[in-house]
Design an enzyme around this catalytic site. Structure first.
Site, mmCIF file in Angstrom:
data_model
loop_
_atom_site.group_PDB
_atom_site.id
_atom_site.type_symbol
_atom_site.label_atom_id
_atom_site.label_comp_id
_atom_site.label_asym_id
_atom_site.label_seq_id
_atom_site.Cartn_x
_atom_site.Cartn_y
_atom_site.Cartn_z
ATOM 1 N N TYR A 1 0.839 -1.209 0.000
ATOM 2 C CA TYR A 1 0.000 0.000 0.000
ATOM 3 C C TYR A 1 0.878 1.264 0.000
ATOM 4 O O TYR A 1 0.636 2.205 -0.757
ATOM 5 C CB TYR A 1 -0.880 -0.052 1.251
ATOM 6 N N LYS B 1 1.025 4.167 -2.831
ATOM 7 C CA LYS B 1 0.639 5.538 -2.477
ATOM 8 C C LYS B 1 1.801 6.526 -2.674
ATOM 9 O O LYS B 1 1.585 7.685 -3.035
ATOM 10 C CB LYS B 1 0.123 5.584 -1.033
HETATM 11 N N1 LIG Z 1 -9.794 5.657 5.241
HETATM 12 C C1 LIG Z 1 -8.554 6.071 5.463
HETATM 13 O O1 LIG Z 1 -8.123 6.202 6.608
HETATM 14 C C2 LIG Z 1 -7.655 6.447 4.317
HETATM 15 C C3 LIG Z 1 -6.448 7.079 4.620
HETATM 16 C C4 LIG Z 1 -5.597 7.450 3.595
HETATM 17 C C5 LIG Z 1 -5.948 7.191 2.287
HETATM 18 N N2 LIG Z 1 -7.126 6.564 2.020
HETATM 19 C C6 LIG Z 1 -7.438 6.321 0.611
HETATM 20 O O2 LIG Z 1 -8.651 6.946 0.286
HETATM 21 C C7 LIG Z 1 -9.320 6.197 -0.730
HETATM 22 C C8 LIG Z 1 -10.716 5.858 -0.267
HETATM 23 O O3 LIG Z 1 -10.619 5.109 0.938
HETATM 24 P P1 LIG Z 1 -11.898 4.775 1.842
HETATM 25 O O4 LIG Z 1 -11.417 4.705 3.229
HETATM 26 O O5 LIG Z 1 -13.035 5.668 1.499
HETATM 27 O O6 LIG Z 1 -12.172 3.280 1.357
HETATM 28 P P2 LIG Z 1 -13.501 2.398 1.376
HETATM 29 O O7 LIG Z 1 -14.468 2.938 2.350
HETATM 30 O O8 LIG Z 1 -13.006 1.006 1.528
HETATM 31 O O9 LIG Z 1 -14.073 2.604 -0.113
HETATM 32 C C9 LIG Z 1 -13.314 2.181 -1.204
HETATM 33 C C10 LIG Z 1 -13.961 2.638 -2.476
HETATM 34 O O10 LIG Z 1 -13.134 2.218 -3.571
HETATM 35 C C11 LIG Z 1 -13.895 1.410 -4.448
HETATM 36 N N3 LIG Z 1 -13.039 0.398 -5.065
HETATM 37 C C12 LIG Z 1 -12.283 -0.547 -4.456
HETATM 38 N N4 LIG Z 1 -11.630 -1.275 -5.360
HETATM 39 C C13 LIG Z 1 -11.983 -0.796 -6.575
HETATM 40 C C14 LIG Z 1 -11.649 -1.139 -7.900
HETATM 41 N N5 LIG Z 1 -10.808 -2.154 -8.182
HETATM 42 N N6 LIG Z 1 -12.216 -0.434 -8.914
HETATM 43 C C15 LIG Z 1 -13.067 0.585 -8.666
HETATM 44 N N7 LIG Z 1 -13.415 0.959 -7.417
HETATM 45 C C16 LIG Z 1 -12.884 0.268 -6.384
HETATM 46 C C17 LIG Z 1 -14.999 0.809 -3.587
HETATM 47 O O11 LIG Z 1 -16.079 0.404 -4.437
HETATM 48 P P3 LIG Z 1 -17.265 -0.585 -3.867
HETATM 49 O O12 LIG Z 1 -18.087 0.268 -2.956
HETATM 50 O O13 LIG Z 1 -17.989 -1.001 -5.082
HETATM 51 O O14 LIG Z 1 -16.555 -1.691 -3.143
HETATM 52 C C18 LIG Z 1 -15.321 2.004 -2.699
HETATM 53 O O15 LIG Z 1 -16.136 2.927 -3.373
HETATM 54 C C19 LIG Z 1 -8.436 4.968 -0.992
HETATM 55 O O16 LIG Z 1 -7.595 5.214 -2.079
HETATM 56 C C20 LIG Z 1 -7.630 4.858 0.274
HETATM 57 O O17 LIG Z 1 -6.424 4.191 0.071
HETATM 58 C C21 LIG Z 1 -7.984 6.184 2.995
#
Ligand SMILES: NC(=O)c1ccc[n+]([C@@H]2O[C@H](COP(=O)([O-])OP(=O)(O)OC[C@H]3O[C@@H](n4cnc5c(N)ncnc54)[C@H](OP(=O)(O)O)[C@@H]3O)[C@@H](O)[C@H]2O)c1
Length: 249
Positions: A156, A160
């Site tokens: 990851y 990133k």
């Molecule tokens: N949450 C955190 O603390 C955090 C921190 C830093 C960075 N981020 C980054 O922020 C972004 C969003 O994270 P989140 O926490 O909102 O994650 P999340 O709640 O797990 O949601 C993930 C989203 O990505 C979609 N997705 C996953 N795999 C995919 C694929 N192969 N093709 C198209 N769509 C896909 C999912 O679609 P479905 O709904 O259809 O499954 C969902 O809409 C990510 O890039 C993550 O790495 C998150």
């Protein structure tokens, strides 16, 4: 109020969590929005419903961003339905956490395919339309983990960090075309992704975060909205941290 009216935005992974908050924020600012998702069709449809209730156009698009064929099909369809994408938020992401010694090739590849290759595929497919339009905003959702590394997240973190390097290179290539390219690096944000993290680890995160809590998806969306706006025309190649002070560059 409507600084993005007439724009077409695409948010990958717009069905849940941070992507959902970003899709809603862009729509509130006047943009039509293509909501990409992988499998959660009901969640994506709910976001579309909320956006159309605001009087904007919106549609959900199922596509695995890690699959170049899916991506090309999606961009072709979005362009037909809504017009060329001029605001792209590369947000879709997954985790497959394990210490590097125990990590399988499959877990490495899966994360690189979605979190790095996927974001590059979508950007590559959208870029010609932006160049044609003579205006664009590309925003990559990176992570604090890409800046500082993390135990159990080598795959990851590599993906990133790769996005930050991609941001800087692409920003240089398209700056003269009125296209800005930036990254947002969230810290720990309350979503389904962090709901899977053990409670003790979350407590440790709170202790090491000066603000003392996890962030909210909307707090990430505010930063994205600024970068997407015409006001941010002189900001490019930058990574904006939204991490409660957890890591200060
Ligand atoms: N949450 C955190 O603390 C955090 C921190 C830093 C960075 N981020 C980054 O922020 C972004 C969003 O994270 P989140 O926490 O909102 O994650 P999340 O709640 O797990 O949601 C993930 C989203 O990505 C979609 N997705 C996953 N795999 C995919 C694929 N192969 N093709 C198209 N769509 C896909 C999912 O679609 P479905 O709904 O259809 O499954 C969902 O809409 C990510 O890039 C993550 O790495 C998150």
């Amino acid at each position: 109020m409507s600084e993005l009216s007439g724009k077409v935005s695409l948010v990958t992974g717009g069905s849940r969590g941070i992507g959902r908050a970003i899709a809603l924020a862009l729509a509130e600012a006047g943009s039509d929005v293509a909501v990409n998702y992988a499998s959660a069709v009901a969640a994506a449809d709910d976001v579309v419903k909320q956006i159309t209730a605001m009087g904007r156009k919106a549609k959900a698009y199922k596509a695995n961003v890690g699959n170049a064929e899916d991506v090309h099909g999606m961009i072709e369809q979005v362009t037909k339905d809504l017009g060329p994408v001029t605001v792209l938020v590369n947000n879709a992401g997954i985790t497959r956490d394990r210490s590097f010694a125990k990590l399988t090739l499959e877990q490495w590849t899966e994360v690189i395919d979605v979190n790095l290759n996927g974001q590059a595929f979508v950007t590559h497919a959208v870029l010609p339309g932006m160049l044609n339009a003579g205006w664009g905003r590309i925003i990559f959702i990176s992570s604090v983990v890409g800046q500082m590394g993390n135990f159990g997240q080598s795959n990851y973190a590599a993906a990133k960090a790769g996005l930050i390097a991609l941001t800087k290179s692409l920003a240089r290539e398209v700056a003269r075309k009125n296209i800005t390219v930036n990254a947002v690096a969230p810290g720990y944000i309350e979503t389904d992704m962090t709901a899977a993290v053990p409670a003790e680890a979350i407590e440790a995160v709170k202790k090491s975060t000066p603000v003392g809590r996890l962030g909210k998806a909307e707090e990430v969306a505010h930063a994205v909205l600024f970068l997407a706006s015409p006001k941010a025309a002189y900001v490019t190649g930058e990574t904006v941290s939204v991490n409660g002070g957890m890591y200060m560059m």
